[in-house]
Motif scaffolding. Sequence first.
Motif, PDB file in Angstrom:
ATOM      1  N   MET A 206      53.593  78.864  28.274  1.00 31.22           N
ATOM      2  CA  MET A 206      53.533  77.635  28.942  1.00 31.22           C
ATOM      3  C   MET A 206      55.061  77.350  29.314  1.00 31.22           C
ATOM      4  N   THR A 207      55.520  77.172  30.501  1.00 31.30           N
ATOM      5  CA  THR A 207      56.770  76.666  30.738  1.00 31.30           C
ATOM      6  C   THR A 207      56.838  75.326  30.799  1.00 31.30           C
ATOM      7  N   ILE A 208      58.001  74.776  30.110  1.00 34.95           N
ATOM      8  CA  ILE A 208      58.335  73.402  30.108  1.00 34.95           C
ATOM      9  C   ILE A 208      59.053  73.177  31.172  1.00 34.95           C
ATOM     10  N   GLU A 209      58.842  72.121  32.203  1.00 34.87           N
ATOM     11  CA  GLU A 209      59.612  71.637  33.147  1.00 34.87           C
ATOM     12  C   GLU A 209      60.819  70.935  32.392  1.00 34.87           C
ATOM     13  N   ARG A 210      62.081  71.542  32.576  1.00 35.24           N
ATOM     14  CA  ARG A 210      63.443  70.760  32.242  1.00 35.24           C
ATOM     15  C   ARG A 210      63.778  69.432  33.141  1.00 35.24           C
ATOM     16  N   ARG A 211      63.622  68.451  32.374  1.00 33.56           N
ATOM     17  CA  ARG A 211      64.171  67.008  33.174  1.00 33.56           C
ATOM     18  C   ARG A 211      64.552  66.149  32.193  1.00 33.56           C
ATOM     19  N   ILE A 212      65.456  65.077  32.881  1.00 31.45           N
ATOM     20  CA  ILE A 212      65.919  64.164  31.871  1.00 31.45           C
ATOM     21  C   ILE A 212      65.808  62.829  32.460  1.00 31.45           C
ATOM     22  N   ALA A 213      65.629  61.842  31.732  1.00 31.59           N
ATOM     23  CA  ALA A 213      65.508  60.588  32.254  1.00 31.59           C
ATOM     24  C   ALA A 213      66.203  59.525  31.324  1.00 31.59           C
ATOM     25  N   ARG A 214      66.791  58.327  31.991  1.00 31.98           N
ATOM     26  CA  ARG A 214      67.423  57.484  31.170  1.00 31.98           C
ATOM     27  C   ARG A 214      66.806  56.126  31.199  1.00 31.98           C
ATOM     28  N   ALA A 215      66.768  55.254  30.106  1.00 32.25           N
ATOM     29  CA  ALA A 215      66.184  53.940  30.155  1.00 32.25           C
ATOM     30  C   ALA A 215      67.065  53.216  29.234  1.00 32.25           C
ATOM     31  N   ASP A 216      67.415  51.848  29.574  1.00 33.47           N
ATOM     32  CA  ASP A 216      68.146  50.816  29.142  1.00 33.47           C
ATOM     33  C   ASP A 216      67.385  49.590  28.891  1.00 33.47           C
ATOM     34  N   PHE A 217      67.590  48.992  27.587  1.00 30.66           N
ATOM     35  CA  PHE A 217      66.596  47.706  27.439  1.00 30.66           C
ATOM     36  C   PHE A 217      67.523  46.834  26.531  1.00 30.66           C
ATOM     37  N   THR A 218      67.351  45.440  26.656  1.00 29.75           N
ATOM     38  CA  THR A 218      67.838  44.797  25.819  1.00 29.75           C
ATOM     39  C   THR A 218      66.676  43.754  25.188  1.00 29.75           C
ATOM     40  N   LEU A 219      66.851  43.442  23.824  1.00 30.79           N
ATOM     41  CA  LEU A 219      65.632  42.657  23.074  1.00 30.79           C
ATOM     42  C   LEU A 219      66.633  41.541  22.546  1.00 30.79           C
ATOM     43  N   SER A 220      66.214  40.275  22.412  1.00 27.38           N
ATOM     44  CA  SER A 220      66.792  39.207  21.921  1.00 27.38           C
ATOM     45  C   SER A 220      65.571  38.575  20.762  1.00 27.38           C
ATOM     46  N   ARG A 221      65.996  38.351  19.781  1.00 28.82           N
ATOM     47  CA  ARG A 221      65.103  37.289  18.862  1.00 28.82           C
ATOM     48  C   ARG A 221      66.023  36.398  18.271  1.00 28.82           C
ATOM     49  N   HIS A 222      65.222  35.181  18.109  1.00 31.69           N
ATOM     50  CA  HIS A 222      65.824  34.140  16.929  1.00 31.69           C
ATOM     51  C   HIS A 222      65.128  34.171  15.801  1.00 31.69           C
TER      52      HIS A 222
END
Length: 157
Positions: free
Chosen positions: A1-17
Amino acid sequence: MTIERRIARADFTLSRHYPAPIDRVWDAFADEQQKQSWWGGGDAVEHRDWMFDFRVGGRDIDEGRFHDGPVTRYEATYTDIVEHSRIVTTYDMWLDGVHMSTSIASLEFDAVDGGTRFTHTEHGVFFDQFWADGSNREQGSAGLLEALGAYLARRKE
């Protein structure tokens, strides 16, 4: 099985009190016994490997198998620690031995009226078949922050 080489980015911010003093919220990260009390899935995980070295250049490792599920591995390096202010880590995640991502996370602690404002900001890079996992990471991080909140509520002094 060949794996498709790819890349992705994700950014997030979580705030809690959290209605807890900043030193109690900080200690939940800085003290090994406290961190083990809320981090990493509790009874839902069969723990396999753990390391805790809370210092700049120190490493954390948490590996476990979700019951009837995959083995996850978290390896972090602390790159910056300013007591009661911030923690910065770089970390890698594996799923069943396959490297799925590399992230940088900043954790910020601010004393506010009635407790602590905690902010988790993350920049992640996801590899190959895990390229679409950014939203899952955000959900997982939110779950950790909920676990932290429950832990702090149990520890009221």
